[in-house]
Design a protein around this motif. Structure first.
Motif, PDB file in Angstrom:
ATOM      1  N   TYR A   4     -36.151  -8.008  11.059  1.00 50.32           N
ATOM      2  CA  TYR A   4     -35.557  -9.181  11.689  1.00 50.32           C
ATOM      3  C   TYR A   4     -35.133 -10.182  10.629  1.00 50.32           C
ATOM      4  CZ  TYR A   4     -37.465  -7.475  16.046  1.00 50.32           C
ATOM      5  OH  TYR A   4     -37.741  -6.717  17.146  1.00 50.32           O
ATOM      6  N   ARG A   5     -34.022 -10.839  10.899  1.00 41.60           N
ATOM      7  CA  ARG A   5     -33.595 -11.951  10.052  1.00 41.60           C
ATOM      8  C   ARG A   5     -34.268 -13.212  10.604  1.00 41.60           C
ATOM      9  NH1 ARG A   5     -27.615 -12.139  11.297  1.00 41.60           N
ATOM     10  NH2 ARG A   5     -28.556 -11.825  13.330  1.00 41.60           N
ATOM     11  N   THR A   6     -34.413 -14.207   9.778  1.00 44.54           N
ATOM     12  CA  THR A   6     -35.042 -15.462  10.215  1.00 44.54           C
ATOM     13  C   THR A   6     -34.338 -16.010  11.451  1.00 44.54           C
ATOM     14  OG1 THR A   6     -35.704 -15.949   7.976  1.00 44.54           O
ATOM     15  CG2 THR A   6     -35.720 -17.779   9.504  1.00 44.54           C
ATOM     16  N   VAL A   7     -33.030 -15.975  11.460  1.00 44.97           N
ATOM     17  CA  VAL A   7     -32.282 -16.503  12.600  1.00 44.97           C
ATOM     18  C   VAL A   7     -32.622 -15.742  13.881  1.00 44.97           C
ATOM     19  CG1 VAL A   7     -30.213 -15.082  12.273  1.00 44.97           C
ATOM     20  CG2 VAL A   7     -30.025 -17.352  13.323  1.00 44.97           C
ATOM     21  N   ASP A   8     -32.957 -14.455  13.786  1.00 42.33           N
ATOM     22  CA  ASP A   8     -33.330 -13.684  14.972  1.00 42.33           C
ATOM     23  C   ASP A   8     -34.597 -14.222  15.627  1.00 42.33           C
ATOM     24  OD1 ASP A   8     -31.208 -11.902  14.633  1.00 42.33           O
ATOM     25  OD2 ASP A   8     -32.415 -10.544  13.395  1.00 42.33           O
ATOM     26  N   LEU A   9     -35.481 -14.795  14.847  1.00 45.81           N
ATOM     27  CA  LEU A   9     -36.782 -15.223  15.359  1.00 45.81           C
ATOM     28  C   LEU A   9     -36.714 -16.519  16.157  1.00 45.81           C
ATOM     29  CD1 LEU A   9     -38.991 -14.183  12.350  1.00 45.81           C
ATOM     30  CD2 LEU A   9     -38.435 -12.895  14.418  1.00 45.81           C
ATOM     31  N   TYR A  10     -35.521 -17.130  16.211  1.00 43.43           N
ATOM     32  CA  TYR A  10     -35.335 -18.293  17.078  1.00 43.43           C
ATOM     33  C   TYR A  10     -35.096 -17.864  18.522  1.00 43.43           C
ATOM     34  CZ  TYR A  10     -35.334 -21.412  13.119  1.00 43.43           C
ATOM     35  OH  TYR A  10     -35.706 -22.115  12.014  1.00 43.43           O
ATOM     36  N   ASP A  11     -34.857 -16.594  18.728  1.00 40.62           N
ATOM     37  CA  ASP A  11     -34.715 -16.035  20.064  1.00 40.62           C
ATOM     38  C   ASP A  11     -36.118 -15.654  20.548  1.00 40.62           C
ATOM     39  OD1 ASP A  11     -34.530 -14.287  22.239  1.00 40.62           O
ATOM     40  OD2 ASP A  11     -32.703 -13.340  21.495  1.00 40.62           O
ATOM     41  N   PRO A  12     -36.628 -16.292  21.606  1.00 42.17           N
ATOM     42  CA  PRO A  12     -38.010 -16.037  22.043  1.00 42.17           C
ATOM     43  C   PRO A  12     -38.323 -14.562  22.299  1.00 42.17           C
ATOM     44  CG  PRO A  12     -37.090 -17.896  23.234  1.00 42.17           C
ATOM     45  CD  PRO A  12     -35.967 -17.293  22.441  1.00 42.17           C
ATOM     46  N   ASP A  13     -37.364 -13.832  22.848  1.00 42.72           N
ATOM     47  CA  ASP A  13     -37.620 -12.411  23.114  1.00 42.72           C
ATOM     48  C   ASP A  13     -37.758 -11.612  21.827  1.00 42.72           C
ATOM     49  OD1 ASP A  13     -37.599 -12.744  25.881  1.00 42.72           O
ATOM     50  OD2 ASP A  13     -35.412 -12.516  25.974  1.00 42.72           O
ATOM     51  N   LYS A  14     -36.919 -11.923  20.845  1.00 44.46           N
ATOM     52  CA  LYS A  14     -37.003 -11.215  19.561  1.00 44.46           C
ATOM     53  C   LYS A  14     -38.261 -11.619  18.811  1.00 44.46           C
ATOM     54  CE  LYS A  14     -32.138 -10.220  18.960  1.00 44.46           C
ATOM     55  NZ  LYS A  14     -30.944 -10.445  18.146  1.00 44.46           N
ATOM     56  N   LEU A  15     -38.636 -12.889  18.903  1.00 38.92           N
ATOM     57  CA  LEU A  15     -39.864 -13.343  18.254  1.00 38.92           C
ATOM     58  C   LEU A  15     -41.070 -12.625  18.845  1.00 38.92           C
ATOM     59  CD1 LEU A  15     -41.428 -15.179  16.345  1.00 38.92           C
ATOM     60  CD2 LEU A  15     -41.382 -16.933  18.116  1.00 38.92           C
ATOM     61  N   ARG A  16     -41.124 -12.538  20.162  1.00 34.86           N
ATOM     62  CA  ARG A  16     -42.226 -11.847  20.831  1.00 34.86           C
ATOM     63  C   ARG A  16     -42.263 -10.373  20.417  1.00 34.86           C
ATOM     64  NH1 ARG A  16     -40.863 -13.405  25.410  1.00 34.86           N
ATOM     65  NH2 ARG A  16     -42.061 -15.304  25.382  1.00 34.86           N
ATOM     66  N   GLU A  17     -41.104  -9.745  20.357  1.00 30.04           N
ATOM     67  CA  GLU A  17     -41.013  -8.338  19.962  1.00 30.04           C
ATOM     68  C   GLU A  17     -41.450  -8.143  18.510  1.00 30.04           C
ATOM     69  OE1 GLU A  17     -37.432  -5.236  19.177  1.00 30.04           O
ATOM     70  OE2 GLU A  17     -37.306  -6.405  21.013  1.00 30.04           O
ATOM     71  N   ALA A  18     -41.062  -9.081  17.646  1.00 29.79           N
ATOM     72  CA  ALA A  18     -41.429  -8.983  16.238  1.00 29.79           C
ATOM     73  C   ALA A  18     -42.915  -9.224  16.022  1.00 29.79           C
ATOM     74  CB  ALA A  18     -40.617  -9.990  15.416  1.00 29.79           C
ATOM     75  N   ASP A  19     -43.511 -10.078  16.837  1.00 27.68           N
ATOM     76  CA  ASP A  19     -44.918 -10.442  16.661  1.00 27.68           C
ATOM     77  C   ASP A  19     -45.875  -9.477  17.347  1.00 27.68           C
ATOM     78  OD1 ASP A  19     -46.787 -12.266  15.504  1.00 27.68           O
ATOM     79  OD2 ASP A  19     -47.174 -13.045  17.511  1.00 27.68           O
ATOM     80  N   ASP A  20     -45.386  -8.667  18.257  1.00 24.46           N
ATOM     81  CA  ASP A  20     -46.256  -7.772  19.017  1.00 24.46           C
ATOM     82  C   ASP A  20     -47.094  -6.834  18.143  1.00 24.46           C
ATOM     83  OD1 ASP A  20     -47.215  -6.903  21.642  1.00 24.46           O
ATOM     84  OD2 ASP A  20     -46.247  -5.009  21.093  1.00 24.46           O
TER      85      ASP A  20
END
Length: 58
Positions: A4-20
């Protein structure tokens, strides 16, 4: 593994997916299994923290 790029992590769904994967690892190490929700996870982690703190003082 998804990168993920940093900008992707501002999207709550992508952040949740990245943190899972991090959640899964932490829960398996400290709790021994996945938990139902964040509230249950926090309750268990605070319980463990309290136990560890008491052991250090004792």
């Amino acid at each position: 593994m998804v990168v993920y790029r940093t900008v992707d992590l501002y999207d709550p769904d992508k952040l949740r997916e990245a943190d899972d994967p991090n959640d899964k690892t932490r829960e398996c190490i400290y709790i021994g299994r996945r938990v139902k929700n964040d509230t249950k996870c926090l309750e268990k982690l605070f319980e463990l923290c309290t136990t560890m703190t008491k052991q250090q003082k004792g």
